[in-house]
Design a protein around this motif. Structure first.
Motif: not given
Length: 400
Positions: A15-19, A21-22
């Motif tokens: 989840v903290k891997d925003r790229k 996850f998005v």
């Protein structure tokens, strides 16, 4: 308990891997919008077969071609006929998108009918209108076969009659008998042309609904490679080895890895479900529990595949190749790119090896309205794939 802690840790890392996850959320939404809108004209905006504009060129007033135009094309509710002057105009209208399918009936179409033949009709179509062209082609072929059958039957019956005793002796009027026979054959050969749409459930599924489900199952499948890549990374950095040297059992660690992938995949599905319902007004069916049940079963299958993939692959580059090529092959086979019903029967059968095909058809069945007993088989298959893959994967990972 330790398995859940490990699962939660892996979930938070992803989840903290925003790229990443998005991307896993935004990309399927964009593709759903593009594919759903692009194919709405073919599949029908509300799930029905859309109107078809047919450009028609008749080289002459051949009686059979006139009968085809009046009795078939003009009688079809979903067909609009646009008459043209020549083949060139037909091609121009098709190229400009003003017609969907073009028909060119040659001069003297029925001139060889006495010998049981009809001249070939040229059918023009664009690549994005193949389904409509196929429907029109089937109508042309059905009409042609009916005409040829009636002609050959009439000729055969009349030839037999002319040799019969009742005709040669003048006991029966040949003309009256022929008129009756031709009328009966025409009546028997009548074909009601049209498309009767029937859903596998209570409702039809639109193109936007189809591709919402198709993109959901395709992007959830990427979790198989993401989960495997996570394990391979920890193995290459000795993190997994140090973790296995702790008091936590190897089984608990691997189960935790499995649950982490499962949780992420299921949360991804829930977010996608809410987003498509809110922004695209996609109706996922009247029973949300059925959607969740298939979603969980599919997440189990995907997570199990991540474990067996991690046990078979030792380098991250290999998982990248599988993610880029293997997932796309599975997506095509499973119907995420093109509607699976346009595939040949053999390919549709072969597609049963892909878990995304089982998930996609289940979601579509739910959208069209179904009962729980119809979902028992796909749920069982998905859970079996997941649990079997988990068993084999954990066994191989422990051995390594």
């Amino acid at each position: 308990m330790k398995s859940f802690i490990i699962a939660w840790k892996d979930f938070k890392i992803r989840v903290k891997d925003r790229k990443g996850f998005v991307t896993m959320i935004v990309m399927p939404l964009i593709l759903t919008a593009i594919l759903g809108a692009a194919l709405s004209d073919v599949m029908g905006g509300d799930g029905g077969f859309s109107d078809t504009t047919v450009g028609l060129y008749q080289a002459d007033q051949d009686p059979i071609s006139e009968a085809f135009r009046r009795e078939v094309l003009l009688e079809l509710e979903f067909v609009k006929v646009k008459m043209v002057k020549n083949d060139t105009e037909l091609e121009e209208l098709l190229r400009d998108g003003k017609i969907d399918v073009g028909l060119s009936i040659p001069e003297g179409w029925s001139s060889d009918l006495n010998n049981g033949g009809l001249k070939e009709i040229l059918i023009y179509s664009q690549a994005d209108k193949q389904i409509k062209a196929t429907v029109i082609q089937s109508i042309v072929e059905s009409f042609s076969e009916r005409v040829k059958t009636i002609s050959l039957s009439t000729t055969a019956v009349i030839n037999d009659l002319t040799k019969s005793t009742v005709v040669t002796t003048g006991s029966v009027n040949l003309k009256e008998v022929v008129d009756v026979i031709v009328a009966d054959l025409n009546q028997a050969g009548q074909i009601q042309f049209g498309i009767e749409e029937e859903s596998i459930g209570k409702k039809m599924v639109s193109s936007m609904q189809y591709y919402a489900a198709a993109m959901a199952v395709m992007f959830l499948l990427f979790n198989a490679t993401m989960g495997a890549k996570s394990i391979i990374q920890e193995r290459s950095t000795e993190t997994l080895a140090r973790l296995m040297m702790s008091p936590t059992s190897n089984g608990s660690i691997l189960i935790g890895k499995f649950l982490g992938t499962l949780l992420f995949a299921f949360v991804q599905l829930i977010i996608f479900f809410c987003a498509t319902s809110l922004f695209y007004d996609v109706n996922w069916g009247g029973n949300i529990l059925q959607v969740l049940a298939i979603g969980i079963a599919y997440s189990v299958a995907v997570s199990g595949l991540s474990m067996i993939l991690a046990s078979l692959v030792s380098e991250e580059k290999t998982t990248d190749v599988i993610s880029g090529v293997g997932i796309q092959i599975f997506a095509i086979l499973g119907g995420s790119m093109l509607p699976i019903y346009v595939f040949p029967d053999a390919l549709q059968t072969f597609a049963n090896i892909t878990p995304n095909k089982w998930a996609l058809t289940s979601f579509l069945t739910i959208m069209s309205g179904t009962s729980w007993d119809k979902l028992f088989l796909p749920m069982s298959v998905l859970l079996l794939i997941g649990l079997l893959s988990l068993t084999i994967g954990t066994w191989r990972l422990k051995a390594r």
